[in-house]
Design an enzyme around this catalytic site. Structure first.
Site, short mmCIF file in Angstrom:
data_model
loop_
_atom_site.label_atom_id
_atom_site.label_comp_id
_atom_site.label_asym_id
_atom_site.label_seq_id
_atom_site.Cartn_x
_atom_site.Cartn_y
_atom_site.Cartn_z
N PHE A 113 0.99 -1.15 0.16
CA PHE A 113 0.04 0.17 -0.02
C PHE A 113 0.94 1.20 0.00
O PHE A 113 1.49 1.39 0.86
CB PHE A 113 -0.91 0.02 0.98
CG PHE A 113 -2.20 1.10 1.17
CD1 PHE A 113 -3.00 0.92 0.27
CD2 PHE A 113 -2.23 1.89 1.94
CE1 PHE A 113 -4.03 1.79 0.05
CE2 PHE A 113 -3.16 3.06 1.80
CZ PHE A 113 -4.03 3.08 0.84
N ASP A 184 1.96 -5.73 7.46
CA ASP A 184 0.72 -4.88 7.42
C ASP A 184 -0.54 -5.81 7.10
O ASP A 184 -0.50 -6.46 6.25
CB ASP A 184 0.63 -4.01 6.52
CG ASP A 184 -0.65 -3.03 6.31
OD1 ASP A 184 -1.68 -3.39 6.92
OD2 ASP A 184 -0.46 -1.85 5.90
N TYR A 209 -11.04 -0.55 10.33
CA TYR A 209 -12.47 -0.15 9.64
C TYR A 209 -12.84 -0.88 8.35
O TYR A 209 -13.78 -0.64 7.74
CB TYR A 209 -12.32 1.38 9.26
CG TYR A 209 -10.92 1.86 8.59
CD1 TYR A 209 -10.76 1.85 7.19
CD2 TYR A 209 -9.90 2.35 9.41
CE1 TYR A 209 -9.89 2.02 6.53
CE2 TYR A 209 -8.59 2.63 8.41
CZ TYR A 209 -8.63 2.49 7.13
OH TYR A 209 -7.39 2.74 6.54
N LYS A 210 -11.89 -1.66 8.31
CA LYS A 210 -12.39 -2.57 6.66
C LYS A 210 -12.83 -3.77 7.35
O LYS A 210 -14.28 -3.63 7.70
CB LYS A 210 -11.00 -3.16 6.11
CG LYS A 210 -10.09 -1.65 5.70
CD LYS A 210 -8.96 -2.56 4.89
CE LYS A 210 -8.04 -1.36 4.58
NZ LYS A 210 -8.53 -0.20 3.71
N ARG A 356 -12.65 -3.87 -7.93
CA ARG A 356 -12.65 -4.42 -6.80
C ARG A 356 -13.58 -4.89 -6.17
O ARG A 356 -14.58 -4.26 -5.53
CB ARG A 356 -11.51 -3.74 -5.85
CG ARG A 356 -10.70 -4.28 -4.80
CD ARG A 356 -9.56 -3.59 -4.07
NE ARG A 356 -10.31 -2.69 -3.53
CZ ARG A 356 -9.72 -1.92 -2.34
NH1 ARG A 356 -8.72 -2.25 -1.80
NH2 ARG A 356 -10.28 -0.89 -1.61
#
Length: 397
Positions: A113, A184, A209-210, A356
């Site tokens: 990321f 990560d 939050y995912k 996605r």
């Protein structure tokens, strides 16, 4: 046995919406509104500052850390919640570098990321020109783990395609070469089975939050292996990482174990929402979540390839090599995704051409998959994406 119908009932899912973007932002747990209201009105409102003691606010970062730790194979007392993911990346990498002071290289890959790479770049700029961020292709990582590398910094599951690194194998290779690992888990926690202790990972970070459904801006977490937690120096030596925060010493003394990786004042309102999300996770077994995720993603791939010939699979075909998302490439992927969203199927887009889709068995089932594919096939087959309003780029894609 995880009752997925029961977990689905715990989420607010807007009528007519098929939500395939939990890999970017999880939906609202129904109980979160009441819990946040209770915290605001009964705790903050009535207790005021005494809530830090009476309501247990100060203990929340460690309590939530242990609840997340169950999902990522972490030892008790090795995870703490707070701050943002970028801060935790910086903190972990800086502390890791100090464990091998004779080395100067951070190794990562170009599937990482970007924010992780930005944080590493910023850190190394502060440390001086003798340090290097070495970025290679994902498939070349293993060959590049050499004795001049200090830290291996990788995101386990690629945010664009869902391609998955072999954490255990790469960590073993890193340790054989004296390299410290920082993983990560932003697209791993709550998506796949993770075994930090079994893999002997050194550091790990992630967001809530995912897949963990803590809400927009929910705090991040950091893991430090217990064998290291009393040795590492927290590069961000915030007051809540101090051994005695309320002694107000002018000199910093790190707290014991994972406590030293606390930095700033915890966001208690957001943590209250996260605690409700974790109540739902307490109903779930990660092995069963993973098995169901594979069923759903395999079904989606099979049906999309049968009905949408213009789309090309960007994710690994072998489910063991991907996370809980599926990505397809399509030249007009942005417009097609906007058309999907307009029809009530929410996924997202990653440049230059990736559509996605995230699959969270806690609230997604086979019926949702079938309906989503039918709508996608209609949009692709009839070129319904080819409208001016679907080609206007929004700030968030």
């Amino acid at each position: 046995m995880t009752d997925f119908a029961a977990t689905k009932s715990k989420f607010h899912l807007p009528e007519g919406i098929i939500y395939l973007d939990g890999n970017s932002l999880g939906p609202l747990p129904k109980a979160a509104s009441a819990r946040v209201t209770e915290m605001v009105e009964d705790e903050w409102g009535e207790m005021l500052i005494t809530g830090w003691n009476k309501a247990g606010w100060m203990a929340l970062p460690l309590a939530l850390g242990d609840r997340i730790g169950r999902l990522i194979g972490a030892e008790p007392g090795s995870v703490v919640v707070g701050d943002t993911l970028s801060i935790k990346v910086y903190q972990a990498v800086a502390s890791a570098l100090e464990l091998v002071p004779q080395r100067r290289v951070i190794l990562s890959d170009n599937g990482n990321f970007p924010s992780d790479l930005y944080m590493a770049e910023g850190l190394l700029c502060s440390l001086g020109p003798e340090h290097e961020l070495r970025v290679v292709d994902p498939e070349d990582v293993a060959a590049q783990i050499t004795e001049d590398v200090a830290v291996l910094m990788l995101t386990e599951v690629d945010y664009r395609t869902g391609r998955r690194h072999d954490m255990k194998a790469l960590t073993e290779l890193a340790h054989a070469n004296g390299v410290i690992t920082v993983w990560d888990l932003a697209h791993s926690a709550g998506a796949i089975e993770v075994d930090l202790a079994g893999c002997k990972a050194d550091f790990a970070v992630g967001c809530t939050y995912k897949y963990l459904n803590g809400g927009p801006g929910a705090p991040a977490f950091i893991y430090v292996a217990p064998r290291l937690s009393d040795k590492v120096r927290p590069a961000l030596s915030g007051w809540l990482g101090h051994a005695s925060p309320f002694a107000f010493d002018l000199d910093y003394r790190p707290g014991a174990g994972i406590e030293r990786m606390r930095v700033g004042t915890p966001p208690i309102i957001q943590m209250s929402a996260l605690s409700v999300a974790m109540d739902i996770w307490d109903m779930a077994d990660m092995a069963q979540v993973r098995a169901k995720s594979i069923e759903l993603t395999e079904l989606f791939i099979t049906q999309v390839e049968a009905t949408c010939p213009g789309l090309t699979l960007a994710s690994p075909r072998d489910p063991a090599l991907r996370g809980s998302q599926v990505s397809f490439r399509f030249d007009e992927g942005y417009a097609a995704m906007q058309a999907l969203i307009a029809r009530g199927v929410i996924g997202d887009f990653r440049a230059p051409d990736v559509m996605r889709f995230g699959f969270t068995p806690l609230y997604i089932d086979e019926t949702d998959v079938g309906r989503a594919v039918d709508i996608l096939a209609d949009i692709i087959g009839n070129r319904l994406w080819d409208r001016p309003e679907y080609k206007i780029r929004q700030r968030v894609t």
